[in-house]
Design an enzyme around this catalytic site. Structure first.
Site, PDB file in Angstrom:
ATOM      1  N   GLU A 274      -3.028   6.860   8.113  1.00 58.97           N
ATOM      2  CA  GLU A 274      -3.776   7.832   7.319  1.00 58.97           C
ATOM      3  C   GLU A 274      -4.801   8.556   8.183  1.00 58.97           C
ATOM      4  O   GLU A 274      -5.239   8.033   9.213  1.00 58.97           O
ATOM      5  CB  GLU A 274      -4.534   7.130   6.179  1.00 58.97           C
ATOM      6  CG  GLU A 274      -3.644   6.572   5.099  1.00 58.97           C
ATOM      7  CD  GLU A 274      -4.448   5.934   3.982  1.00 58.97           C
ATOM      8  OE1 GLU A 274      -3.881   5.756   2.903  1.00 58.97           O
ATOM      9  OE2 GLU A 274      -5.642   5.602   4.197  1.00 58.97           O
TER      10      GLU A 274
ATOM     11  N   HIS B  76     -14.450  -3.429   9.084  1.00 64.64           N
ATOM     12  CA  HIS B  76     -13.672  -3.036   7.905  1.00 64.64           C
ATOM     13  C   HIS B  76     -13.762  -4.058   6.779  1.00 64.64           C
ATOM     14  O   HIS B  76     -12.965  -4.027   5.853  1.00 64.64           O
ATOM     15  CB  HIS B  76     -12.205  -2.778   8.267  1.00 64.64           C
ATOM     16  CG  HIS B  76     -12.033  -1.849   9.417  1.00 64.64           C
ATOM     17  ND1 HIS B  76     -12.490  -0.556   9.408  1.00 64.64           N
ATOM     18  CD2 HIS B  76     -11.460  -2.034  10.636  1.00 64.64           C
ATOM     19  CE1 HIS B  76     -12.207   0.026  10.570  1.00 64.64           C
ATOM     20  NE2 HIS B  76     -11.597  -0.853  11.328  1.00 64.64           N
TER      21      HIS B  76
ATOM     22  N   ARG C 200      -6.208  -8.506  -8.534  1.00 61.75           N
ATOM     23  CA  ARG C 200      -6.888  -9.794  -8.672  1.00 61.75           C
ATOM     24  C   ARG C 200      -8.360  -9.525  -8.936  1.00 61.75           C
ATOM     25  O   ARG C 200      -8.823  -8.388  -8.917  1.00 61.75           O
ATOM     26  CB  ARG C 200      -6.749 -10.617  -7.391  1.00 61.75           C
ATOM     27  CG  ARG C 200      -7.235  -9.860  -6.159  1.00 61.75           C
ATOM     28  CD  ARG C 200      -7.187 -10.708  -4.904  1.00 61.75           C
ATOM     29  NE  ARG C 200      -7.387  -9.937  -3.690  1.00 61.75           N
ATOM     30  CZ  ARG C 200      -8.556  -9.585  -3.187  1.00 61.75           C
ATOM     31  NH1 ARG C 200      -9.671  -9.902  -3.823  1.00 61.75           N
ATOM     32  NH2 ARG C 200      -8.636  -8.900  -2.067  1.00 61.75           N
TER      33      ARG C 200
ATOM     34  N   LYS D 164       0.835  -1.204   0.000  1.00 63.80           N
ATOM     35  CA  LYS D 164       0.000   0.000   0.000  1.00 63.80           C
ATOM     36  C   LYS D 164       0.870   1.254   0.000  1.00 63.80           C
ATOM     37  O   LYS D 164       0.559   2.253  -0.656  1.00 63.80           O
ATOM     38  CB  LYS D 164      -0.924  -0.007   1.210  1.00 63.80           C
ATOM     39  CG  LYS D 164      -2.062  -1.014   1.128  1.00 63.80           C
ATOM     40  CD  LYS D 164      -2.977  -0.874   2.322  1.00 63.80           C
ATOM     41  CE  LYS D 164      -4.221  -1.752   2.199  1.00 63.80           C
ATOM     42  NZ  LYS D 164      -3.923  -3.161   2.238  1.00 63.80           N
TER      43      LYS D 164
END
Length: 671
Positions: A200, A235, A292, A116
């Site tokens: 973040e 999440h 994917r 990420k």
């Protein structure tokens, strides 16, 4: 096109790929762990090869074993599905080195987007807007906490190599940061073999919108519009829909073009998803790219009419994309619900057990039709602690969102599962929720609508009790309240209709619901049946159709109320499925057997599911307060913290670090 395809995955995606591959005339090869020897995907393929133990690291994550299986079966290509090795650059490269086609992007693209942090740096260079945060290599806890304070709380800690909500925590204050960071790193290391994280800013009321992209080896790349995946728990996505409600053509084009640019920047090939977080004012930020096929790809198929697995196989074989961007269009609205073996009322903890009954609504397979089910299990299969507890994906399409939502609610009502707890009733409440109906979506919707989505347990209704009684009677041959009329002409002593020479036939039924025990009284006076479920006697009529042993369709009239239900009986437990709700009643029949009186555990701390002890924070003699973390269990790659229910002293800890524990095992004793 290659002629033999090995599917390096399990569950519904393996079944889905196998069906498409066979439709294209390909020979299919399954791999399976010891836990999956009798699994549905094994039966769906032409050849099946064992690859190791039940733990993923001993089987589905063993790239060398999968490559050995491919060589043994003569497979020219490997489809990795999603999860496991689907985003593993080392495995993709090993396939290429072995001369076997990897049905996915090249290893370089996986590497570029696999981290990420690296992906965000790449997108920053390309001018794609990013959420404010830290995506660097410095993983010192003090440094990371300093970065969090610079960003400003609340912040989101995310596993750099992660996905599926694993290794992710929202942190509201500096005091909670260190514990959340340590938990994220443990979960990331366990799930992905990499404990790096990024920090973040946590956006308020965000929507999660992703763009489906597809590229071939001839330089073509398109986007197949967007999916809204905002409705999440822990999440992880619960509901996905396409197109995104309220999406304008301008924003759709902007996000689609940004996603294609991201794919081109890494030389992408095959199916991929570029995920964005969007704010209410329309601003959107790049989150990550999943290299994917996604679990939620069926909603894209349902609105576009294209089979994305077939596209994957054709592109992997070197064919160009079948259409260009100008030729792509969508119609209608599609919604996908993930049917999980879990308990929504207990933090969505997974439920382990055997699928004693699995009745699915009428449906079709793949792209065509209004109701579709992608599933990897069958009735009689077990949900084990080793893998994700998904039972199936239920996908519906409508001419518009309201029609799709109504079809989903009806399909959920027609689905029955007995043997494990499921989220079916919760999903139906979600479909009917006012905020969801009005498309007031964001990633906090479930928490925001908690009171309506998690109503307090209500007593069993008189109607549900009467339906259960009718099912008990049907199971003993008395399928109708007018059986005495149909029995005319036979010896009355052979009739099962409550007939008496004189006087009144009366029978009590003891039904337990949660902590409440109800006595339902059934009475026959002459030719009329009466029933009381705690109140006054009311006229009672019933008719039941036995579908198979232990299952019947029941219709009743109790007083002036008509009702119908599908009722499933397993032992003493009666599962009444009526009006989209499930009522489970325990029937105590003193003539059949005595009640098993289990000993009370006296409030001891027990395991909510099977799992492994990965952290112990206390030892005998320690003083704890209510809410203190005592130990952490890992199950299905998710961490579950066991907290103290009260102030006290730890008397004994019954397990050690690394021990496997069973569902309900006593973990600690408190004084």
């Amino acid at each position: 096109m290659f002629n033999t395809l090995l599917i390096a995955n399990r569950g519904e995606i393996a079944c889905r790929v196998a069906a498409t591959a066979r439709r294209l005339g390909l020979r299919t090869v399954a791999v399976y762990s010891e836990a999956d020897a009798q699994a549905r995907h094994v039966a769906a393929c032409d050849v099946a090869i064992p690859i190791g133990g039940p733990e993923p690291r001993d089987s589905y994550l063993r790239g060398s074993a999968i490559l050995d299986a491919a060589r043994a079966a003569g497979a020219q290509a490997i489809h990795p599905g999603y999860g496991f090795l689907s985003e593993n650059e080392g495995f993709a490269q090993a396939c290429a080195d072995a001369g076997i086609v990897f049905v996915g992007p090249p290893a370089g693209a996986i590497a570029a987007m696999g981290s990420k942090s690296a992906a965000k740096s790449l997108m920053e260079t390309a001018g794609v807007p990013l959420v404010p945060g830290y995506h660097g290599e410095n993983q010192d806890p003090e440094f990371l906490q300093a970065q969090a304070e610079l960003i400003g709380y609340p912040v989101l800690i995310k596993a750099s190599a992660g996905g599926g909500g694993k290794g992710m925590r929202i942190v509201a204050s500096a005091a909670a940061f260190r514990e959340a960071l340590a938990s994220c790193k443990r979960e990331a290391a366990s799930s992905f073999g990499d404990d790096k994280v990024l920090i973040e800013r946590y956006l308020q009321k965000p929507r999660h919108i992703e763009i489906q992209v597809f590229a071939d080896r001839h330089g073509n790349c398109v986007y197949l519009f967007e999916r809204d995946c905002s409705v999440q728990r822990r999440h992880q996505k619960v509901i996905e829909e396409a197109p995104a409600p309220g999406m304008t053509d301008e924003r759709r084009r902007a996000m689609g073009e940004a996603a294609v640019a991201a794919a081109r920047a890494v030389g992408y090939v095959g199916a991929g998803t570029v995920e964005f977080i969007a704010e209410p004012d329309g601003r959107f930020y790049f989150m990550e790219m999943n290299t994917r096929l996604q679990v939620e790809h069926p909603v894209t198929e349902m609105i576009t009419g294209h089979d994305l697995v077939e596209w994957q196989l054709r592109v992997a074989a070197g064919e160009p994309l079948p259409v260009d961007q100008a030729q792509l269009a969508f119609s209608g609205h599609a919604i996908e619900a993930r049917i999980y073996a879990e308990n929504p009322d207990n933090g969505f903890l997974p439920s382990i057990g055997r699928l004693d009954v699995l009745n699915l609504p009428q449906h079709v397979a793949f792209v065509n039709g209004d109701v579709r089910i992608d599933g990897g299990v069958r009735e009689g299969d077990a949900i084990t602690p080793y893998y994700d507890p998904m039972i199936a994906k239920l996908i519906v399409r409508g001419d518009d969102r309201d029609q799709a939502r109504a079809r989903m609610a009806q399909a959920l009502e027609d689905l029955q599962c007995v043997g494990v707890q499921t989220n079916v009733a919760f999903l139906r409440r979600l479909m009917l929720d006012e905020a969801f109906a009005q498309a007031d979506l964001d990633t906090g919707l479930i928490e925001r609508r908690h009171d309506s989505l998690f109503p307090p347990p209500a007593p069993a209704s008189d109607t549900a009790c009467a339906l259960a009684v009718a099912a008990v009677l049907a199971g003993r041959g008395q399928t109708s309240s007018d059986a005495h009329r149909r029995a005319a002409g036979i010896d009355p002593w052979d009739a099962l209709d409550g007939w008496r020479i004189g006087g009144v036939y009366e029978r009590p039924f003891s039904l337990r619901h949660h902590e409440d025990t109800r006595t339902v009284l059934l009475r026959r006076v002459a030719d009329q049946w009466l029933c009381s479920a705690g109140g006054a006697m009311q006229p009672f009529e019933w008719r039941a159709e036995v579908l198979r042993p232990g299952q019947c369709e029941v219709r009743i009239r109790l007083g002036e109320v008509d009702a119908r239900a599908k009722v499933i009986t397993r032992g003493d437990r009666i599962h009444v499925h009526a009006d989209g709700a499930l009522t489970v009643l325990e029937h105590h029949d003193p003539l059949a057997h005595s009640v098993d009186e289990s000993s009370d555990q006296g409030g001891s701390l027990t395991a909510p599911m099977p799992g492994k002890i990965i952290s112990i924070a206390v030892k005998p003699g320690d003083t704890v307060k209510a809410g203190d973390a005592l130990l952490v269990m890992e199950a299905m790659k998710m961490e579950h913290t066991i907290q103290s229910p009260k102030d006290g002293t730890v008397r004994e800890v019954f397990f050690a670090l690394g021990d496997q524990v069973g569902d309900g095992a006593e973990l600690l004793a408190l004084d």
